[in-house]
Motif scaffolding. Structure first.
Motif, PDB file in Angstrom:
ATOM      1  N   ILE A 294       0.843  -1.210   0.000  1.00  0.00           N
ATOM      2  CA  ILE A 294       0.000   0.000   0.000  1.00  0.00           C
ATOM      3  C   ILE A 294       0.877   1.260   0.000  1.00  0.00           C
ATOM      4  CG2 ILE A 294      -1.579   1.407   1.421  1.00  0.00           C
ATOM      5  CD1 ILE A 294      -3.206  -0.753   0.229  1.00  0.00           C
ATOM      6  N   ILE A 295       1.937   1.250   0.826  1.00  0.00           N
ATOM      7  CA  ILE A 295       2.802   2.432   0.908  1.00  0.00           C
ATOM      8  C   ILE A 295       3.629   2.580  -0.373  1.00  0.00           C
ATOM      9  CG2 ILE A 295       4.765   3.469   2.142  1.00  0.00           C
ATOM     10  CD1 ILE A 295       3.527   2.201   4.720  1.00  0.00           C
ATOM     11  N   GLY A 296       4.154   1.458  -0.861  1.00  0.00           N
ATOM     12  CA  GLY A 296       4.927   1.478  -2.110  1.00  0.00           C
ATOM     13  C   GLY A 296       6.334   2.017  -1.900  1.00  0.00           C
ATOM     14  N   LYS A 297       7.118   1.934  -2.975  1.00  0.00           N
ATOM     15  CA  LYS A 297       8.513   2.363  -2.933  1.00  0.00           C
ATOM     16  C   LYS A 297       8.582   3.863  -2.643  1.00  0.00           C
ATOM     17  CE  LYS A 297      12.576   1.100  -5.569  1.00  0.00           C
ATOM     18  NZ  LYS A 297      13.066   0.713  -6.888  1.00  0.00           N
ATOM     19  N   GLN A 298       9.329   4.213  -1.601  1.00  0.00           N
ATOM     20  CA  GLN A 298       9.476   5.615  -1.159  1.00  0.00           C
ATOM     21  C   GLN A 298       8.119   6.307  -0.950  1.00  0.00           C
ATOM     22  OE1 GLN A 298      11.791   6.637  -4.568  1.00  0.00           O
ATOM     23  NE2 GLN A 298      13.715   6.598  -3.440  1.00  0.00           N
ATOM     24  N   GLY A 299       7.107   5.494  -0.588  1.00  0.00           N
ATOM     25  CA  GLY A 299       5.787   6.051  -0.276  1.00  0.00           C
ATOM     26  C   GLY A 299       5.002   6.535  -1.486  1.00  0.00           C
ATOM     27  N   LYS A 300       5.472   6.167  -2.689  1.00  0.00           N
ATOM     28  CA  LYS A 300       4.845   6.715  -3.905  1.00  0.00           C
ATOM     29  C   LYS A 300       3.416   6.246  -4.110  1.00  0.00           C
ATOM     30  CE  LYS A 300       8.826   7.877  -6.752  1.00  0.00           C
ATOM     31  NZ  LYS A 300       9.844   7.249  -7.581  1.00  0.00           N
ATOM     32  N   ALA A 301       3.161   4.962  -3.841  1.00  0.00           N
ATOM     33  CA  ALA A 301       1.816   4.414  -4.093  1.00  0.00           C
ATOM     34  C   ALA A 301       0.783   5.095  -3.199  1.00  0.00           C
ATOM     35  CB  ALA A 301       1.820   2.905  -3.863  1.00  0.00           C
ATOM     36  N   LEU A 302       1.129   5.220  -1.908  1.00  0.00           N
ATOM     37  CA  LEU A 302       0.200   5.852  -0.960  1.00  0.00           C
ATOM     38  C   LEU A 302      -0.021   7.322  -1.322  1.00  0.00           C
ATOM     39  CD1 LEU A 302      -1.494   5.576   1.602  1.00  0.00           C
ATOM     40  CD2 LEU A 302       0.522   6.204   2.931  1.00  0.00           C
ATOM     41  N   LYS A 303       1.053   7.979  -1.776  1.00  0.00           N
ATOM     42  CA  LYS A 303       0.946   9.392  -2.153  1.00  0.00           C
ATOM     43  C   LYS A 303      -0.021   9.550  -3.329  1.00  0.00           C
ATOM     44  CE  LYS A 303       3.758  13.462  -2.954  1.00  0.00           C
ATOM     45  NZ  LYS A 303       5.033  13.993  -3.383  1.00  0.00           N
ATOM     46  N   LYS A 304       0.056   8.619  -4.270  1.00  0.00           N
ATOM     47  CA  LYS A 304      -0.828   8.689  -5.444  1.00  0.00           C
ATOM     48  C   LYS A 304      -2.295   8.518  -5.019  1.00  0.00           C
ATOM     49  CE  LYS A 304      -1.605   6.706  -9.982  1.00  0.00           C
ATOM     50  NZ  LYS A 304      -1.294   5.672 -10.964  1.00  0.00           N
ATOM     51  N   VAL A 305      -2.539   7.542  -4.153  1.00  0.00           N
ATOM     52  CA  VAL A 305      -3.905   7.308  -3.652  1.00  0.00           C
ATOM     53  C   VAL A 305      -4.421   8.555  -2.930  1.00  0.00           C
ATOM     54  CG1 VAL A 305      -5.192   6.062  -1.850  1.00  0.00           C
ATOM     55  CG2 VAL A 305      -3.857   4.789  -3.516  1.00  0.00           C
ATOM     56  N   ALA A 306      -3.571   9.110  -2.058  1.00  0.00           N
ATOM     57  CA  ALA A 306      -3.985  10.280  -1.274  1.00  0.00           C
ATOM     58  C   ALA A 306      -4.276  11.482  -2.177  1.00  0.00           C
ATOM     59  CB  ALA A 306      -2.906  10.617  -0.250  1.00  0.00           C
ATOM     60  N   THR A 307      -3.445  11.675  -3.195  1.00  0.00           N
ATOM     61  CA  THR A 307      -3.638  12.811  -4.110  1.00  0.00           C
ATOM     62  C   THR A 307      -4.948  12.673  -4.875  1.00  0.00           C
ATOM     63  OG1 THR A 307      -1.249  12.980  -4.365  1.00  0.00           O
ATOM     64  CG2 THR A 307      -2.570  14.112  -6.002  1.00  0.00           C
ATOM     65  N   GLU A 308      -5.171  11.467  -5.406  1.00  0.00           N
ATOM     66  CA  GLU A 308      -6.408  11.226  -6.174  1.00  0.00           C
ATOM     67  C   GLU A 308      -7.645  11.353  -5.274  1.00  0.00           C
ATOM     68  OE1 GLU A 308      -6.971  10.553  -9.463  1.00  0.00           O
ATOM     69  OE2 GLU A 308      -4.871  10.938  -9.892  1.00  0.00           O
ATOM     70  N   ALA A 309      -7.542  10.808  -4.064  1.00  0.00           N
ATOM     71  CA  ALA A 309      -8.676  10.863  -3.127  1.00  0.00           C
ATOM     72  C   ALA A 309      -8.958  12.322  -2.742  1.00  0.00           C
ATOM     73  CB  ALA A 309      -8.378  10.037  -1.879  1.00  0.00           C
ATOM     74  N   ARG A 310      -7.888  13.078  -2.495  1.00  0.00           N
ATOM     75  CA  ARG A 310      -8.063  14.487  -2.101  1.00  0.00           C
ATOM     76  C   ARG A 310      -8.781  15.270  -3.209  1.00  0.00           C
ATOM     77  NH1 ARG A 310      -5.505  18.727  -3.344  1.00  0.00           N
ATOM     78  NH2 ARG A 310      -3.686  17.655  -4.187  1.00  0.00           N
ATOM     79  N   ARG A 311      -8.364  15.031  -4.457  1.00  0.00           N
ATOM     80  CA  ARG A 311      -9.014  15.702  -5.592  1.00  0.00           C
ATOM     81  C   ARG A 311     -10.505  15.415  -5.635  1.00  0.00           C
ATOM     82  NH1 ARG A 311      -5.169  14.043 -10.099  1.00  0.00           N
ATOM     83  NH2 ARG A 311      -3.486  15.441  -9.607  1.00  0.00           N
ATOM     84  N   GLU A 312     -10.814  14.142  -5.485  1.00  0.00           N
ATOM     85  CA  GLU A 312     -12.220  13.739  -5.555  1.00  0.00           C
ATOM     86  C   GLU A 312     -13.016  14.278  -4.371  1.00  0.00           C
ATOM     87  OE1 GLU A 312     -15.012  10.360  -7.020  1.00  0.00           O
ATOM     88  OE2 GLU A 312     -12.905  10.382  -7.519  1.00  0.00           O
ATOM     89  N   LEU A 313     -12.391  14.297  -3.179  1.00  0.00           N
ATOM     90  CA  LEU A 313     -13.060  14.819  -1.987  1.00  0.00           C
ATOM     91  C   LEU A 313     -13.340  16.316  -2.127  1.00  0.00           C
ATOM     92  CD1 LEU A 313     -10.999  12.856   0.678  1.00  0.00           C
ATOM     93  CD2 LEU A 313     -13.476  12.661   0.392  1.00  0.00           C
TER      94      LEU A 313
END
Length: 293
Positions: free
Chosen positions: A239-258
């Motif tokens: 879920i966190i991914g390499k250097q936190g990239k995967a989680l950052k992508k999820v958070a960015t997309e979720a924030r946009r939608e929210l």
């Protein structure tokens, strides 16, 4: 005369129930993704006019439960049969009518109007569709069968017209300014979970649950802290991914939608925690809002 009633949407996983609900209610209420078992709760979307209130209810797909979480999901679907004023049974042109006989027996016993909607008709031809309609007629003789395409909104207006005709006379059940029965945090969970469903493969999304620890709303912004729970340490790493990239992508997309959903600036913090075997724990499932009895 004011009309009001509960219109419950049931059917097997992945037939397009959530897409249909969103078209009918006119709000993006239920998560609609391309993976099965996306909807885990019963989500109500309320359609209001001056002379009527339709309480739509989207339910998890009907499936044979393999673990406690799925038992709860089936409870939500079965409960939708008991309080419906109109039942929308959604199927599609791909699945065969004999797919879920036990649930079908319950649907056959219902005394309220049943609209059987054959979705995704753009994926078949006239001849096959006629044959399918005949098979369903035999299986559910009391149902009114309507071919639709929820994605392209074909025939959905007609479904809405029939629902309005079939609704009983009743005062409204909810305030006229209300469009769902769920609190704001619920949609934060669902939107984050949707992004996880879209970005991770295989079993990961089904092992994930989201809990909002902080939701501070101000006139122009909302601060949110959300915890993503997984069942194993290895899943946490994915879920966190390499250097936190995967989680950052999820958070960015979720924030946009929210931001689109709430119409405000969103500050979103996400953390990942391991909660071993939460899907099989009564206590944890209750904490996450599932209905077990």
């Amino acid at each position: 005369m004011h009309k009001a009633g509960f219109v419950n949407i049931v059917g097997n996983p992945n037939v397009g129930k959530s897409t249909l609900m969103n078209v009918l209610v006119g709000e993006r209420i239920s998560i609609a993704t391309f993976k099965a078992q996306t909807t885990r709760h019963r989500i109500m979307g309320i359609y209001n006019t001056d002379e009527m209130q339709i309480v739509f209810s989207d339910t998890p797909g009907v499936l044979k439960p393999n673990y406690k979480l799925q038992e709860s999901m089936l409870n939500f679907s079965t409960s939708a049969l008991t309080d419906a004023d109109v039942l929308l049974y959604v199927t599609d042109v791909v699945e065969t009518p004999d797919k879920n006989n036990e649930f079908m027996v319950k649907v056959r016993e219902m005394t309220v109007p049943v609209l059987l909607l054959i979705n995704k008709i753009d994926l078949t031809d006239q001849e096959k569709l006629i044959k399918l309609v005949e098979e369903w007629k035999e299986l559910l003789p009391q149902a009114e069968i309507i071919p639709i395409s929820a994605a392209s909104k074909f025939n959905v207006d007609y479904v809405m017209k029939r629902i309005k005709e079939l609704l009983p006379a009743s005062p409204p059940y909810f305030g006229k300014d209300q469009w769902t029965d769920k609190p704001a945090r619920f949609f934060v969970n669902e939107i984050i979970r949707e992004k996880i469903l879209l970005y991770y493969d295989k079993e990961i999304p089904y092992s994930v649950e989201v809990a909002v620890e902080e939701f501070k709303e101000e006139p122009k912004k909302i601060q949110i802290r959300a915890i993503i729970y997984v069942e194993r340490d290895s899943q946490k790493g994915i879920i966190i991914g390499k250097q936190g990239k995967a989680l950052k992508k999820v958070a960015t997309e979720a924030r946009r939608e929210l931001e689109h959903f709430f119409g405000k600036t969103i500050y979103l913090e996400t953390y990942v925690k391991v909660d071993k075997d939460w899907r099989s724990s009564d206590k944890e499932l209750r904490n996450f809002g599932y209905q077990l009895d």
